[in-house]
Design a protein around this motif. Structure first.
Motif, short mmCIF file in Angstrom:
data_model
loop_
_atom_site.label_atom_id
_atom_site.label_comp_id
_atom_site.label_asym_id
_atom_site.label_seq_id
_atom_site.Cartn_x
_atom_site.Cartn_y
_atom_site.Cartn_z
N ASP A 1 -56.71 -57.60 -4.40
CA ASP A 1 -55.31 -57.37 -4.81
C ASP A 1 -54.85 -58.43 -5.82
O ASP A 1 -54.17 -58.12 -6.80
N SER B 1 -52.60 -60.68 -5.60
CA SER B 1 -51.14 -60.71 -5.67
C SER B 1 -50.63 -61.99 -5.01
O SER B 1 -51.39 -62.70 -4.35
N LEU C 1 -48.87 -62.24 -2.38
CA LEU C 1 -49.04 -62.14 -0.94
C LEU C 1 -50.50 -62.34 -0.53
O LEU C 1 -50.79 -63.02 0.47
N SER C 2 -51.44 -61.79 -1.30
CA SER C 2 -52.85 -61.96 -0.95
C SER C 2 -53.26 -63.42 -1.09
O SER C 2 -54.04 -63.94 -0.28
N GLU D 1 -50.00 -55.64 -1.64
CA GLU D 1 -48.60 -56.03 -1.61
C GLU D 1 -47.70 -54.90 -2.08
O GLU D 1 -46.63 -54.65 -1.49
N VAL E 1 -47.27 -61.90 6.69
CA VAL E 1 -46.73 -60.65 6.15
C VAL E 1 -45.28 -60.48 6.57
O VAL E 1 -44.42 -60.10 5.75
N ALA F 1 -43.20 -62.89 4.52
CA ALA F 1 -43.10 -62.49 3.11
C ALA F 1 -42.15 -61.32 2.92
O ALA F 1 -41.43 -61.24 1.92
#
Length: 373
Positions: A57, A59, A61-62, A105, A143, A146
């Motif tokens: 990803d 991103s 978040l990743s 994400e 998660v 976020a």
């Protein structure tokens, strides 16, 4: 029994042990270096577990998930690709591989429920089981944070408040160090007493003793007392200076009560050593017979795995083991501060088993002497 005979035979065994430098070195090694290194190096909790991350990803978040997998639970994650993930897992270079799918994400922000794949090398059983739960908890927390949503625990109508007794930091070193002393007591009492008996037989001095005004009981107790005193003293010093001072393990119970329980336990295991010696034809046979005995006594005593996880028939058999009873009373005294009222049943079981083992050993010994005569 004559007290004078027993005293003289005990002093003879002390002198024999003092003239055996290999036995003295073995005792010192077992209760110092072995206790310290085994306690330090054997860990049942997750610590520095190697993990790799396949970030498809890339991103914010990743990357946040990757950064959250940090020491002391995990090593710094190794960046991997889908092509190399299986290779490093098969080579044993990592225990876990977390694969984050593309658009992870973005799918979450759209209200979808994308999945993460966690590959686990389950040959490392303890790390695999506990580590998987840690990864799941970390991912869920990151998660939820976020997305600005409450965690799963916060959304539940019931809140669980754990309170850990006797070992608040879940440190395996507390338990392993004491259990290593128990293992050393078992092995050395069986080996030293049995080997002393076998030496007497192989050198022919046991027959010379028995033509003197001494009984087989006095001969056996002399060996048990002499070797037991030395092993018990080594265990006491190890508990004071290696476990408490060196490893920093707090002892909440009475050390005096624990040492008082060590005496009947050494009597029981030393009697088993004499029983094995009367069943063996030579010193190598005695050594080979002893190895599976103390391995089974230790592995199935509750010191390595909980008794409740064993099949019911095996658990019933191992309840008759003096090592099982001693492991239970050791934990109760040293960790939970139990008194005699709580552990007397374990102590009585140890005495019964030890008396039966010694009686059987003396019967075999008398029969062998009569046959030889």
């Amino acid at each position: 029994m004559r007290p004078t005979n027993l005293l003289n035979l005990t002093l003879k065994e002390f002198a024999s042990l003092w003239r055996d430098p290999a036995a003295i070195v073995l005792i010192l090694f077992a209760f110092t270096f072995a206790v310290y290194t085994v306690s330090k190096d054997i860990k049942t909790e997750v610590n520095n577990a190697p993990i790799g991350v396949v970030d498809n990803d890339n991103s914010p978040l990743s990357r946040r998930l990757t950064d959250a997998l940090r020491p002391p639970l995990f090593r710094a994650p190794i960046p991997l690709t889908a092509q190399t993930a299986d290779t490093v897992l098969e080579r044993g270079q990592v225990i876990f591989v977390l694969e984050i799918p593309p658009s992870f994400e973005a799918d979450l922000l759209r209200g979808r429920k994308p999945g993460l794949m966690l590959l686990i090398d389950a040959t490392a059983m303890t790390q695999a089981g506990l580590g998987a739960s840690h990864v799941g908890r970390i991912v869920a927390a990151e998660v939820a944070d976020a997305l600005g949503s409450p965690s799963i625990e916060a959304s539940l109508p019931v809140r669980v408040v754990p309170r850990t007794a006797f070992n608040p930091n879940h440190q395996a070193i507390w338990f392993v160090s004491v259990m290593q002393i128990t293992l050393d007591l078992t092995i050395l009492s069986i080996l030293l007493v049995g080997a002393a008996f076998m030496r007497e037989r192989e050198r022919g001095t046991i027959e010379r003793l028995l033509v003197m005004p001494v009984t087989p009981m006095e001969v056996a107790l002399g060996k048990i007392i002499a070797n037991g005193v030395v092993v018990a003293a080594a265990a006491f010093l190890s508990l004071q200076f290696v476990v408490q001072a060196g490893l920093g393990v707090p002892i909440h119970g009475s050390v005096a009560l624990f040492m008082a329980c060590v005496a009947p336990y050494l009597f029981a295991t030393a009697a088993i050593g004499i029983l094995l010696a009367t069943s063996a034809g030579s010193m190598p046979q005695f050594a080979l017979m002893s190895i599976p005995v103390f391995v089974i006594l230790n592995l199935l005593s509750g010191a390595v795995t909980p008794m409740e996880s064993m099949p019911a028939p095996m658990r019933m058999v191992m309840e008759a083991s003096p090592t099982t009873q001693f492991v239970a009373l050791s934990s109760a005294i040293l960790f939970r501060g139990a008194g005699l009222a709580e552990i007397w049943e374990h102590l009585a079981a140890i005495m019964v088993v030890g008396s039966m083992a010694l009686a059987l050993a003396l019967l075999r010994f008398r029969a062998q002497m009569q046959k030889a005569g």
